[in-house]
Design a protein around this motif. Structure first.
Motif, PDB file in Angstrom:
ATOM      1  N   ALA A 182       0.923  -1.159  -0.095  1.00  0.00           N
ATOM      2  CA  ALA A 182       0.035   0.023   0.088  1.00  0.00           C
ATOM      3  C   ALA A 182       1.004   1.237   0.173  1.00  0.00           C
ATOM      4  O   ALA A 182       1.473   1.521   0.934  1.00  0.00           O
ATOM      5  N   VAL A 187      -3.375  -0.133   5.621  1.00  0.00           N
ATOM      6  CA  VAL A 187      -3.963  -1.308   5.101  1.00  0.00           C
ATOM      7  C   VAL A 187      -5.492  -1.102   5.498  1.00  0.00           C
ATOM      8  O   VAL A 187      -5.916  -0.886   6.735  1.00  0.00           O
ATOM      9  N   ARG A 188      -6.236  -1.238   4.142  1.00  0.00           N
ATOM     10  CA  ARG A 188      -7.836  -0.605   4.479  1.00  0.00           C
ATOM     11  C   ARG A 188      -8.640  -1.907   4.032  1.00  0.00           C
ATOM     12  O   ARG A 188      -9.397  -1.922   2.924  1.00  0.00           O
ATOM     13  N   SER A 191     -12.404  -1.649   2.303  1.00  0.00           N
ATOM     14  CA  SER A 191     -12.771  -0.331   2.258  1.00  0.00           C
ATOM     15  C   SER A 191     -12.720   0.124   0.689  1.00  0.00           C
ATOM     16  O   SER A 191     -11.780  -0.077  -0.038  1.00  0.00           O
ATOM     17  N   ARG A 194      -8.924   1.293  -1.157  1.00  0.00           N
ATOM     18  CA  ARG A 194      -7.969   0.382  -0.445  1.00  0.00           C
ATOM     19  C   ARG A 194      -6.754   0.338  -1.544  1.00  0.00           C
ATOM     20  O   ARG A 194      -6.959   0.132  -2.668  1.00  0.00           O
ATOM     21  N   GLY A 274      -6.445  -5.887   1.863  1.00  0.00           N
ATOM     22  CA  GLY A 274      -6.475  -4.466   1.640  1.00  0.00           C
ATOM     23  C   GLY A 274      -6.295  -4.446   0.001  1.00  0.00           C
ATOM     24  O   GLY A 274      -6.312  -3.294  -0.383  1.00  0.00           O
ATOM     25  N   ASP A 279     -10.018  -8.787  -1.752  1.00  0.00           N
ATOM     26  CA  ASP A 279     -11.061  -8.565  -0.728  1.00  0.00           C
ATOM     27  C   ASP A 279     -12.346  -8.767  -1.389  1.00  0.00           C
ATOM     28  O   ASP A 279     -13.540  -9.224  -0.714  1.00  0.00           O
ATOM     29  N   SER A 304      -5.148  -5.239   9.439  1.00  0.00           N
ATOM     30  CA  SER A 304      -4.982  -3.810   9.101  1.00  0.00           C
ATOM     31  C   SER A 304      -4.238  -3.053  10.408  1.00  0.00           C
ATOM     32  O   SER A 304      -4.004  -1.827  10.366  1.00  0.00           O
ATOM     33  N   TRP A 336     -10.470   2.577   7.627  1.00  0.00           N
ATOM     34  CA  TRP A 336     -11.712   2.504   6.936  1.00  0.00           C
ATOM     35  C   TRP A 336     -11.823   3.801   6.147  1.00  0.00           C
ATOM     36  O   TRP A 336     -11.758   4.775   7.189  1.00  0.00           O
TER      37      TRP A 336
END
Length: 379
Positions: A182, A187-188, A191, A194, A274, A279, A304, A336
């Motif tokens: 990322a 780390v999302r 979301s 991401r 993420g 995901d 995350s 998030w």
């Protein structure tokens, strides 16, 4: 032991960037503050991303694993007599960079995989068989499933499953070059917005026993492993099936083995790294299994907070899941930014929630289409 006579977890130990010990791990994931900081362990000059979740002071991987195994055994009440016939299943990446060199004059250097498993067993007094797992991000969860199978059919009374990964330059460089890390340093999972994963340290050990063996010693029960499932989708070398077919089959197998309906599951500790594609695939898998109820089951990915520990991820996340269930609170999904239409799930975003049931799933997936599901229950 009957297949549905649940396997006992009687001892745990974990080390991550959140700190050392089970209590520290629990506090860290419930606080929900990501542990990502600039990498100091090796030079990241020229790298696209320069952060990871690393513990500042670590020993060699061999020493860290030895300490984790010994502490898990002591937490389970296993003295040297009880350890004599105990098997050790080890999940790790191995290689020279995952075994940091000792300082000059520090004694013997740590061995590489697969000799590492035998080395650990000798140091910790475990006299049973050893196995080594290097099957990427499902290594540790596969080891747990194998241990559960062997204990369930009476081949073994107890197994120590250990796993370790310390962020090192080779894997870091591969993930960075592949643009999987990322770039925004967060780390999302699930979301909108991401950007990818970040790596993290983990050294973990758990003691698994049959109910009979645990009862004979009066051993404490941290949690039970009620079911487990494994499945492959063989869709793509690096990508899961977009409909999550393999992961869905693994979850269904875990539920069947546990003898529990899907409605009994009150939390999912997701594999979610993420990354946009994986995901969405995991969300699709949960939809295949739970139908409309998938949007009502609390879900979070604790990667995350503590990062992705590769071969050790499955064991770290298993320990996170059983600790949070035992505490009665479910951890948040950090990073998030907002909902994504491809992930229509009830993601825990603001604060820990009360656990609605004692049953939870922890999921893992790996390159090559490998998928695992472990179903655990609070004691």
């Amino acid at each position: 032991m009957a297949e549905r006579e649940h396997l006992r977890i009687t001892g745990v130990q974990a080390v991550s960037a959140l700190g050392r010990g089970a209590d520290t791990l629990l506090a860290g994931v419930l606080a929900g503050a990501p542990a990502f900081t600039p990498v100091r362990r090796f030079d990241t000059t020229g790298r696209r991303v320069t952060v990871a979740a690393t513990l500042p002071e670590v020993g060699t991987l061999a020493d860290e694993l030895t300490d984790a195994v010994d502490r898990a055994c002591r937490a389970a009440g296993l003295d040297r007599t009880h350890r004599a016939g105990v098997a050790l299943f080890l999940a790790t990446h191995g290689g020279p960079h995952s075994l940091p060199a000792r300082p000059a004059g520090g004694g013997d250097t740590a061995p590489e995989v697969p000799a590492l498993a035998g080395h650990l067993a000798r140091r910790c007094g475990l006299g049973g068989r050893t196995r080594t797992y290097t099957t990427a991000c499902v290594s540790a969860s596969t080891a747990v499933a194998d241990a559960a199978t062997l204990i369930g059919r009476g081949d073994l009374d107890r197994v120590v499953v250990a796993a370790g990964y310390l962020v090192e330059p080779d894997q870091y460089a591969l993930f960075d070059a592949g643009r999987a890390l990322a770039a925004d340093g967060a780390v999302r999972p699930f979301s909108a917005g991401r950007k990818g994963l970040l790596l993290g340290d983990a050294v973990v050990a758990v003691v698994l026993e049959s109910a009979r063996a645990a009862a004979a010693r009066g051993a404490p029960t941290v949690a039970t492993v009620a079911g487990w499932g494994r499945a492959g989708d063989a869709y793509h070398p690096c990508q899961p099936h977009p409909e999550g077919r393999g992961l869905a089959r693994a979850v269904e197998a875990a539920l069947r083995r546990a003898g529990l309906p899907a409605a009994a599951v009150g939390y999912v500790n997701a594999n979610a790294t993420g990354t946009p594609y994986s995901d969405a695939s995991e969300a699709a898998a949960l939809g295949r299994v739970f139908g409309a109820a998938a949007g009502r089951i609390p879900v979070s990915s604790t990667k995350s907070v503590h990062g992705h520990a590769l071969e050790a991820s499955g064991l770290l996340e298993l320990v996170v899941t059983v600790l949070t269930l035992g505490h009665g609170k479910l951890p948040v999904n950090a990073g998030w930014l907002g909902p994504d239409d491809t992930c229509p799930l009830d993601v825990i975003t603001d604060a820990p929630r009360p656990a609605p049931t004692p049953h939870a799933l922890t999921l893992n997936a790996a390159f090559g289409g490998a998928n695992t599901a472990l179903l655990v229950s609070a004691p």
